[in-house]
Design a protein around this motif. Structure first.
Motif, mmCIF file in Angstrom:
data_model
loop_
_atom_site.group_PDB
_atom_site.id
_atom_site.type_symbol
_atom_site.label_atom_id
_atom_site.label_comp_id
_atom_site.label_asym_id
_atom_site.label_seq_id
_atom_site.Cartn_x
_atom_site.Cartn_y
_atom_site.Cartn_z
ATOM 1 N N ARG A 65 -61.354 -48.427 93.556
ATOM 2 C CA ARG A 65 -60.796 -47.070 93.398
ATOM 3 C C ARG A 65 -59.968 -46.970 92.116
ATOM 4 O O ARG A 65 -60.035 -45.979 91.409
ATOM 5 N N PHE A 66 -59.187 -48.002 91.852
ATOM 6 C CA PHE A 66 -58.365 -48.041 90.644
ATOM 7 C C PHE A 66 -59.256 -47.963 89.395
ATOM 8 O O PHE A 66 -58.969 -47.221 88.464
ATOM 9 N N ASP A 67 -60.355 -48.713 89.408
ATOM 10 C CA ASP A 67 -61.284 -48.691 88.272
ATOM 11 C C ASP A 67 -61.906 -47.314 88.083
ATOM 12 O O ASP A 67 -62.049 -46.842 86.947
ATOM 13 N N ARG A 68 -62.294 -46.671 89.170
ATOM 14 C CA ARG A 68 -62.902 -45.333 89.072
ATOM 15 C C ARG A 68 -61.884 -44.303 88.589
ATOM 16 O O ARG A 68 -62.193 -43.460 87.758
ATOM 17 N N ALA A 69 -60.666 -44.367 89.118
ATOM 18 C CA ALA A 69 -59.641 -43.376 88.784
ATOM 19 C C ALA A 69 -59.070 -43.598 87.383
ATOM 20 O O ALA A 69 -58.713 -42.630 86.710
ATOM 21 N N ARG A 70 -58.973 -44.861 86.979
ATOM 22 C CA ARG A 70 -58.372 -45.218 85.678
ATOM 23 C C ARG A 70 -57.098 -44.411 85.435
ATOM 24 O O ARG A 70 -56.986 -43.661 84.459
ATOM 25 N N PRO A 71 -56.089 -44.532 86.302
ATOM 26 C CA PRO A 71 -54.891 -43.704 86.176
ATOM 27 C C PRO A 71 -54.115 -43.959 84.881
ATOM 28 O O PRO A 71 -53.449 -43.057 84.385
ATOM 29 N N LEU A 72 -54.211 -45.158 84.337
ATOM 30 C CA LEU A 72 -53.527 -45.493 83.089
ATOM 31 C C LEU A 72 -54.501 -46.236 82.187
ATOM 32 O O LEU A 72 -54.398 -47.450 81.990
ATOM 33 N N PRO A 73 -55.481 -45.522 81.591
ATOM 34 C CA PRO A 73 -56.559 -46.217 80.867
ATOM 35 C C PRO A 73 -56.108 -46.997 79.640
ATOM 36 O O PRO A 73 -56.813 -47.887 79.201
ATOM 37 N N GLY A 74 -54.956 -46.692 79.089
ATOM 38 C CA GLY A 74 -54.504 -47.414 77.900
ATOM 39 C C GLY A 74 -53.435 -48.447 78.193
ATOM 40 O O GLY A 74 -52.768 -48.916 77.283
ATOM 41 N N ILE A 75 -53.266 -48.843 79.448
ATOM 42 C CA ILE A 75 -52.177 -49.767 79.791
ATOM 43 C C ILE A 75 -52.527 -51.206 79.416
ATOM 44 O O ILE A 75 -53.686 -51.616 79.488
ATOM 45 N N ARG A 76 -51.521 -51.922 78.980
ATOM 46 C CA ARG A 76 -51.644 -53.353 78.699
ATOM 47 C C ARG A 76 -50.388 -54.039 79.211
ATOM 48 O O ARG A 76 -49.276 -53.600 78.943
ATOM 49 N N HIS A 77 -50.591 -55.117 79.951
ATOM 50 C CA HIS A 77 -49.484 -55.881 80.508
ATOM 51 C C HIS A 77 -49.219 -57.115 79.654
ATOM 52 O O HIS A 77 -50.139 -57.840 79.311
ATOM 53 N N SER A 78 -47.959 -57.335 79.345
ATOM 54 C CA SER A 78 -47.534 -58.530 78.636
ATOM 55 C C SER A 78 -46.681 -59.349 79.598
ATOM 56 O O SER A 78 -45.704 -58.840 80.156
ATOM 57 N N LEU A 79 -47.070 -60.609 79.800
ATOM 58 C CA LEU A 79 -46.390 -61.464 80.763
ATOM 59 C C LEU A 79 -45.504 -62.469 80.041
ATOM 60 O O LEU A 79 -45.890 -63.016 79.006
#
Length: 146
Positions: A65-79
Protein backbone atom coordinates in the motif's frame (compact mmCIF):
# COMPACT_ATOMS: atom_id res chain seq x y z
CA UNK A 1 30.25 -12.30 31.44
CA UNK A 2 26.73 -13.05 30.10
CA UNK A 3 25.24 -10.55 27.66
CA UNK A 4 23.16 -7.81 29.22
CA UNK A 5 21.18 -4.86 27.99
CA UNK A 6 24.43 -2.86 28.04
CA UNK A 7 26.66 -5.40 26.26
CA UNK A 8 27.40 -4.36 22.68
CA UNK A 9 27.13 -7.04 20.00
CA UNK A 10 30.38 -8.24 18.45
CA UNK A 11 31.88 -6.57 15.41
CA UNK A 12 30.51 -9.05 12.86
CA UNK A 13 26.99 -8.75 14.27
CA UNK A 14 27.29 -4.95 14.33
CA UNK A 15 28.10 -4.96 10.61
CA UNK A 16 25.27 -7.40 9.83
CA UNK A 17 22.72 -5.37 11.83
CA UNK A 18 23.92 -2.13 10.22
CA UNK A 19 23.37 -3.70 6.81
CA UNK A 20 19.89 -4.83 7.86
CA UNK A 21 18.71 -1.39 9.00
CA UNK A 22 20.28 0.23 5.93
CA UNK A 23 18.49 -2.21 3.62
CA UNK A 24 15.14 -1.51 5.29
CA UNK A 25 15.55 2.25 4.76
CA UNK A 26 16.77 1.77 1.19
CA UNK A 27 13.68 -0.27 0.34
CA UNK A 28 11.34 2.28 1.95
CA UNK A 29 13.03 5.11 0.03
CA UNK A 30 13.03 3.42 -3.36
CA UNK A 31 9.52 2.10 -3.89
CA UNK A 32 10.27 -1.36 -2.47
CA UNK A 33 8.45 -1.15 0.87
CA UNK A 34 6.45 -4.18 -0.25
CA UNK A 35 9.59 -6.27 0.25
CA UNK A 36 10.54 -5.08 3.76
CA UNK A 37 8.64 -8.06 5.21
CA UNK A 38 11.42 -10.27 3.78
CA UNK A 39 13.74 -8.75 6.39
CA UNK A 40 11.40 -9.34 9.34
CA UNK A 41 10.32 -12.16 11.62
CA UNK A 42 6.88 -13.76 11.24
CA UNK A 43 5.62 -11.97 14.36
CA UNK A 44 7.20 -8.55 13.67
CA UNK A 45 5.69 -5.46 15.30
CA UNK A 46 6.31 -2.42 13.08
CA UNK A 47 5.28 0.87 14.71
CA UNK A 48 6.20 3.95 12.71
CA UNK A 49 2.75 5.53 12.88
CA UNK A 50 -0.17 5.47 15.30
CA UNK A 51 -1.36 1.97 14.37
CA UNK A 52 1.29 -0.74 14.66
CA UNK A 53 1.56 -3.31 11.87
CA UNK A 54 1.44 -6.78 13.42
CA UNK A 55 3.03 -9.73 11.64
CA UNK A 56 5.02 -10.34 8.50
CA UNK A 57 1.99 -10.74 6.23
CA UNK A 58 0.51 -7.47 7.48
CA UNK A 59 3.87 -5.77 6.91
CA UNK A 60 3.87 -7.00 3.31
CA UNK A 61 0.36 -5.60 2.77
CA UNK A 62 1.33 -2.30 4.47
CA UNK A 63 4.44 -2.05 2.29
CA UNK A 64 2.52 -2.72 -0.92
CA UNK A 65 0.00 0.00 0.00
CA UNK A 66 2.85 2.36 0.86
CA UNK A 67 4.45 1.70 -2.54
CA UNK A 68 1.17 2.35 -4.39
CA UNK A 69 0.36 5.51 -2.41
CA UNK A 70 3.93 6.90 -2.44
CA UNK A 71 2.97 9.46 0.24
CA UNK A 72 6.50 10.92 0.28
CA UNK A 73 8.03 10.07 -3.12
CA UNK A 74 11.14 12.21 -2.61
CA UNK A 75 12.03 11.01 0.90
CA UNK A 76 15.50 9.79 1.77
CA UNK A 77 16.55 8.45 5.15
CA UNK A 78 20.03 9.02 6.53
CA UNK A 79 21.03 6.68 9.36
CA UNK A 80 23.62 7.43 12.01
CA UNK A 81 24.78 6.53 15.51
CA UNK A 82 23.78 2.84 15.37
CA UNK A 83 24.04 1.10 18.72
CA UNK A 84 23.29 -2.61 18.96
CA UNK A 85 23.19 -4.45 22.29
CA UNK A 86 23.19 -8.20 22.87
CA UNK A 87 20.10 -9.65 24.50
CA UNK A 88 21.48 -13.19 24.36
CA UNK A 89 23.28 -15.13 21.64
CA UNK A 90 20.52 -14.75 19.04
CA UNK A 91 18.70 -11.57 20.09
CA UNK A 92 19.70 -7.94 20.04
CA UNK A 93 18.20 -4.52 20.52
CA UNK A 94 19.27 -1.35 18.87
CA UNK A 95 18.77 2.32 18.32
CA UNK A 96 19.56 4.21 15.14
CA UNK A 97 19.24 7.95 14.65
CA UNK A 98 17.22 8.69 11.51
CA UNK A 99 17.29 11.98 9.64
CA UNK A 100 14.68 12.09 6.89
CA UNK A 101 15.01 14.53 4.03
CA UNK A 102 12.07 15.19 1.76
CA UNK A 103 11.96 16.91 -1.62
CA UNK A 104 8.55 17.02 -3.33
CA UNK A 105 8.40 14.88 -6.48
CA UNK A 106 8.41 17.84 -8.82
CA UNK A 107 11.80 18.93 -7.45
CA UNK A 108 13.31 15.47 -7.16
CA UNK A 109 15.29 15.79 -10.41
CA UNK A 110 16.78 19.15 -9.50
CA UNK A 111 19.27 20.10 -6.84
CA UNK A 112 17.04 21.56 -4.14
CA UNK A 113 18.14 22.96 -0.81
CA UNK A 114 16.40 21.22 2.06
CA UNK A 115 16.46 21.01 5.79
CA UNK A 116 15.64 17.75 7.51
CA UNK A 117 11.97 16.82 7.21
CA UNK A 118 12.12 14.85 10.45
CA UNK A 119 14.70 13.61 12.93
CA UNK A 120 14.13 10.77 15.31
CA UNK A 121 15.24 7.38 16.43
CA UNK A 122 14.33 3.82 15.56
CA UNK A 123 14.10 1.51 18.56
CA UNK A 124 14.45 -2.01 17.20
CA UNK A 125 14.74 -5.60 18.34
CA UNK A 126 16.34 -8.28 16.18
CA UNK A 127 16.45 -12.06 16.08
CA UNK A 128 19.14 -14.19 14.44
CA UNK A 129 17.54 -16.77 12.13
CA UNK A 130 18.94 -19.35 9.69
CA UNK A 131 18.76 -16.58 7.06
CA UNK A 132 20.64 -14.09 9.27
CA UNK A 133 19.46 -11.22 11.46
CA UNK A 134 15.81 -10.19 11.05
CA UNK A 135 13.78 -7.29 12.42
CA UNK A 136 11.46 -8.41 15.24
CA UNK A 137 10.12 -4.99 16.18
CA UNK A 138 10.50 -1.33 15.35
CA UNK A 139 9.21 1.70 17.20
CA UNK A 140 9.85 5.11 15.63
CA UNK A 141 10.34 7.99 18.07
CA UNK A 142 10.03 11.45 16.50
CA UNK A 143 12.30 14.06 18.01
CA UNK A 144 11.38 17.01 15.79
CA UNK A 145 10.12 17.88 12.33
CA UNK A 146 9.68 20.91 10.15
Amino acid sequence: MPPSSETPVGDADHVALSRLVTEISLRLDNGRAGTVHELATDDVVFSIADDPVLGRDALRVWGERFDRARPLPGIRHSLSNPRFLADGPDRASGTVMVTAYYVPAEGAGDIVATTPFAVGEDHDTYVRTREGWRLASRRWELWFSR
